[in-house]
Design a protein around this motif. Structure first.
Motif, mmCIF file in Angstrom:
data_model
loop_
_atom_site.group_PDB
_atom_site.id
_atom_site.type_symbol
_atom_site.label_atom_id
_atom_site.label_comp_id
_atom_site.label_asym_id
_atom_site.label_seq_id
_atom_site.Cartn_x
_atom_site.Cartn_y
_atom_site.Cartn_z
ATOM 1 N N ALA A 31 0.979 -1.261 -0.081
ATOM 2 C CA ALA A 31 -0.073 -0.026 0.125
ATOM 3 C C ALA A 31 0.945 1.318 -0.094
ATOM 4 C CB ALA A 31 -0.945 0.029 1.253
ATOM 5 N N ALA A 32 1.981 1.198 0.760
ATOM 6 C CA ALA A 32 2.836 2.143 0.720
ATOM 7 C C ALA A 32 3.524 2.633 -0.599
ATOM 8 C CB ALA A 32 3.814 2.201 1.841
ATOM 9 N N ALA A 33 3.768 1.413 -0.995
ATOM 10 C CA ALA A 33 4.360 1.680 -2.603
ATOM 11 C C ALA A 33 3.380 2.191 -3.454
ATOM 12 C CB ALA A 33 4.745 0.319 -3.058
ATOM 13 N N LEU A 34 2.149 1.851 -3.613
ATOM 14 C CA LEU A 34 1.229 2.323 -4.414
ATOM 15 C C LEU A 34 0.900 3.824 -4.039
ATOM 16 C CD1 LEU A 34 -0.985 1.927 -6.568
ATOM 17 C CD2 LEU A 34 -2.282 1.007 -4.654
ATOM 18 N N LEU A 35 0.766 4.133 -2.668
ATOM 19 C CA LEU A 35 0.734 5.474 -2.369
ATOM 20 C C LEU A 35 1.896 6.315 -2.799
ATOM 21 C CD1 LEU A 35 -1.115 7.473 -0.789
ATOM 22 C CD2 LEU A 35 0.142 6.793 1.219
ATOM 23 N N ALA A 36 3.149 5.992 -2.906
ATOM 24 C CA ALA A 36 3.950 6.753 -3.212
ATOM 25 C C ALA A 36 4.318 6.845 -4.667
ATOM 26 C CB ALA A 36 5.369 6.025 -2.822
ATOM 27 N N TYR A 37 3.553 6.115 -5.722
ATOM 28 C CA TYR A 37 3.664 6.010 -6.851
ATOM 29 C C TYR A 37 2.426 7.015 -7.285
ATOM 30 C CZ TYR A 37 2.436 4.966 -11.927
ATOM 31 O OH TYR A 37 2.436 4.959 -13.168
ATOM 32 N N VAL A 38 1.321 6.938 -6.572
ATOM 33 C CA VAL A 38 0.298 8.186 -7.009
ATOM 34 C C VAL A 38 0.743 9.313 -6.550
ATOM 35 C CG1 VAL A 38 -2.105 8.652 -6.157
ATOM 36 C CG2 VAL A 38 -1.593 6.267 -6.588
ATOM 37 N N ALA A 39 1.384 9.579 -5.200
ATOM 38 C CA ALA A 39 1.867 10.834 -4.894
ATOM 39 C C ALA A 39 2.873 11.572 -5.729
ATOM 40 C CB ALA A 39 2.241 11.023 -3.404
ATOM 41 N N SER A 40 3.780 10.714 -6.395
ATOM 42 C CA SER A 40 4.768 11.129 -7.162
ATOM 43 C C SER A 40 4.377 11.799 -8.198
ATOM 44 C CB SER A 40 5.701 10.061 -7.585
ATOM 45 O OG SER A 40 5.019 9.165 -8.493
ATOM 46 N N PHE A 47 6.172 17.187 -5.560
ATOM 47 C CA PHE A 47 6.217 16.001 -4.629
ATOM 48 C C PHE A 47 7.626 15.432 -4.558
ATOM 49 C CE2 PHE A 47 5.863 11.841 -2.949
ATOM 50 C CZ PHE A 47 5.394 12.112 -1.759
ATOM 51 N N GLU A 48 8.127 15.484 -3.279
ATOM 52 C CA GLU A 48 9.265 14.877 -3.381
ATOM 53 C C GLU A 48 9.425 13.802 -2.075
ATOM 54 O OE1 GLU A 48 12.661 17.553 -2.962
ATOM 55 O OE2 GLU A 48 12.387 18.479 -4.860
ATOM 56 N N LEU A 49 9.481 12.555 -2.514
ATOM 57 C CA LEU A 49 9.346 11.572 -1.477
ATOM 58 C C LEU A 49 10.368 11.793 -0.248
ATOM 59 C CD1 LEU A 49 7.647 8.934 -0.359
ATOM 60 C CD2 LEU A 49 9.550 7.831 -1.470
ATOM 61 N N LEU A 50 11.645 12.082 -0.695
ATOM 62 C CA LEU A 50 12.608 12.191 0.513
ATOM 63 C C LEU A 50 12.563 13.299 1.188
ATOM 64 C CD1 LEU A 50 15.977 10.880 -1.707
ATOM 65 C CD2 LEU A 50 14.318 9.814 -0.004
ATOM 66 N N GLY A 51 11.628 14.528 0.802
ATOM 67 C CA GLY A 51 11.587 15.737 1.458
ATOM 68 C C GLY A 51 10.401 15.463 2.248
ATOM 69 N N SER A 52 9.505 14.567 2.014
ATOM 70 C CA SER A 52 8.209 14.349 2.472
ATOM 71 C C SER A 52 8.136 13.435 3.859
ATOM 72 C CB SER A 52 7.394 13.926 1.556
ATOM 73 O OG SER A 52 6.083 13.630 2.097
ATOM 74 N N GLU A 53 7.370 13.742 4.843
ATOM 75 C CA GLU A 53 7.336 12.884 5.881
ATOM 76 C C GLU A 53 6.352 11.717 5.532
ATOM 77 O OE1 GLU A 53 6.620 14.535 9.787
ATOM 78 O OE2 GLU A 53 8.710 15.228 9.728
ATOM 79 N N PRO A 100 1.809 -1.492 14.128
ATOM 80 C CA PRO A 100 3.240 -1.504 13.534
ATOM 81 C C PRO A 100 3.468 -1.893 12.096
ATOM 82 C CG PRO A 100 3.106 -2.958 15.506
ATOM 83 C CD PRO A 100 1.595 -2.694 15.162
ATOM 84 N N ALA A 101 2.412 -2.553 11.414
ATOM 85 C CA ALA A 101 2.695 -2.645 10.017
ATOM 86 C C ALA A 101 2.453 -1.480 9.194
ATOM 87 C CB ALA A 101 1.444 -3.598 9.459
ATOM 88 N N ARG A 102 1.456 -0.577 9.842
ATOM 89 C CA ARG A 102 1.125 0.672 8.926
ATOM 90 C C ARG A 102 2.666 1.401 9.182
ATOM 91 N NH1 ARG A 102 1.766 5.710 9.204
ATOM 92 N NH2 ARG A 102 0.197 7.170 9.874
ATOM 93 N N SER A 103 2.995 1.468 10.325
ATOM 94 C CA SER A 103 4.329 2.194 10.546
ATOM 95 C C SER A 103 5.441 1.868 9.757
ATOM 96 C CB SER A 103 4.786 2.140 12.241
ATOM 97 O OG SER A 103 3.680 2.858 13.010
ATOM 98 N N THR A 104 5.619 0.487 9.616
ATOM 99 C CA THR A 104 6.669 0.064 8.735
ATOM 100 C C THR A 104 6.809 0.197 7.337
ATOM 101 O OG1 THR A 104 7.016 -2.010 10.455
ATOM 102 C CG2 THR A 104 7.893 -2.248 8.222
ATOM 103 N N GLY A 105 5.440 0.143 6.617
ATOM 104 C CA GLY A 105 5.346 0.392 5.273
ATOM 105 C C GLY A 105 5.846 1.949 5.042
ATOM 106 N N GLN A 106 5.400 2.904 5.897
ATOM 107 C CA GLN A 106 5.629 4.490 5.656
ATOM 108 C C GLN A 106 7.212 4.484 5.810
ATOM 109 O OE1 GLN A 106 2.375 4.231 4.132
ATOM 110 N NE2 GLN A 106 3.008 6.143 4.211
ATOM 111 N N ALA A 107 7.604 3.914 6.948
ATOM 112 C CA ALA A 107 9.139 4.122 7.397
ATOM 113 C C ALA A 107 10.021 3.677 6.379
ATOM 114 C CB ALA A 107 9.403 3.553 8.780
ATOM 115 N N LEU A 108 9.762 2.498 5.782
ATOM 116 C CA LEU A 108 10.619 2.107 4.707
ATOM 117 C C LEU A 108 10.745 2.896 3.484
ATOM 118 C CD1 LEU A 108 9.796 -1.700 4.488
ATOM 119 C CD2 LEU A 108 11.832 -0.749 5.455
ATOM 120 N N PHE A 109 10.147 3.890 3.282
ATOM 121 C CA PHE A 109 9.907 4.818 2.038
ATOM 122 C C PHE A 109 10.757 5.944 2.517
ATOM 123 C CE2 PHE A 109 7.191 1.367 0.361
ATOM 124 C CZ PHE A 109 7.340 1.493 -1.009
#
Length: 248
Positions: free
Chosen positions: A98-107, A112-118, A190-199
């Motif tokens: 889900a985090a990967a899909l969200l990153a793709y949509v947000a990009s 939008f910059e993933l590295l500069g976004s929380e 913890p799963a929700r936190s892990t997905g976002q933290a990895l990106f």
């Protein structure tokens, strides 16, 4: 009996739905990104996402979508310990997807910059939405995880209440996020936190330990309390019911 593979698929997809809708309400909402967190909107998104996922997939997997809930059910002897690791793995995989899909949509959004976004990651101190320190984040995550897992157990312990249990649990998650979002950006999962933290990497991975330790400990305490309050009479029956795919 529902096969383990089908239950794991349901857990993964359900967790992914909760993460995509909940975190998406932060990441994809430009007004939130520019003006600050819309706590009510985020809370409603997470609560409704959980309720809908529970109605759709609860009959297959039990509708945990959260490692803390799975651990709490196992400690309460309402979930088979042998399925604990596969369930948690499926939940983490669903959250990462889900985090990967969200990153793709947000990009696709200009600027939008993933590295500069929380990226809706959880944090404390400088990375808390309202600059709450470590001890505040720890207390909030631990206490609210305990309450959420206990409510999940209590809401599903009687067959008569199961048809409306997803509404109670979803409403509880909304309340939990109303309190926790300003402090930690709302984890309890913890799963929700892990997905976002990895990106996000960097600080999000450094602080991820808290968003595993506090929710899991809260889940263990909730499961132990539930086990203490409820006698052994229905534990075996509840485990069998859960293994057959119903909410236990």
């Amino acid at each position: 009996m529902v096969a383990l593979g089908k239950r794991l698929l349901a857990e993964g997809v359900g967790t992914g739905w909760v993460v995509f809708v909940g975190c998406g309400s932060i990441v994809l909402n430009t007004s939130v990104a520019q003006q600050g967190y819309g706590v009510l909107e985020v809370s409603i998104a997470f609560g409704l996402a959980l309720a809908t996922a529970s109605y759709v997939f609860g009959g297959l997997s039990g509708g945990h979508f959260n490692p803390a809930v799975t651990v709490g059910f196992a400690v309460a002897q309402r979930f088979p310990v042998r399925d604990l690791v596969p369930y948690i793995a499926a939940q983490i995989l669903g959250a990462i997807t889900a985090a990967a899909l969200l990153a793709y949509v947000a990009s696709g959004r200009p600027g939008f910059e993933l590295l500069g976004s929380e990226f809706a990651a959880n944090g404390f101190g400088d990375h808390s939405p309202a600059d709450y320190p470590l001890h505040s984040a720890l207390v909030v995550e631990l206490a609210l995880s305990f309450v959420f897992v206990l409510v999940s157990l209590m809401a599903t312990c009687r067959r008569s209440s199961r048809p409306i249990a997803p509404l109670f649990v979803g409403a509880c998650l909304m309340l939990v996020y109303l309190v926790s979002t300003p402090v930690t950006n709302g984890s309890i999962n913890p799963a929700r936190s892990t997905g976002q933290a990895l990106f996000v990497g960097d600080w999000a991975l450094d602080q991820l330990w808290l968003f595993w330790a506090a929710p899991m400990l809260g889940g263990v305490v909730a499961g132990a309390l539930f086990s203490l309050l409820h006698g052994k009479s229905d534990r075996h029956r509840a485990t069998l019911v859960h293994e057959h795919g119903e909410i236990a």
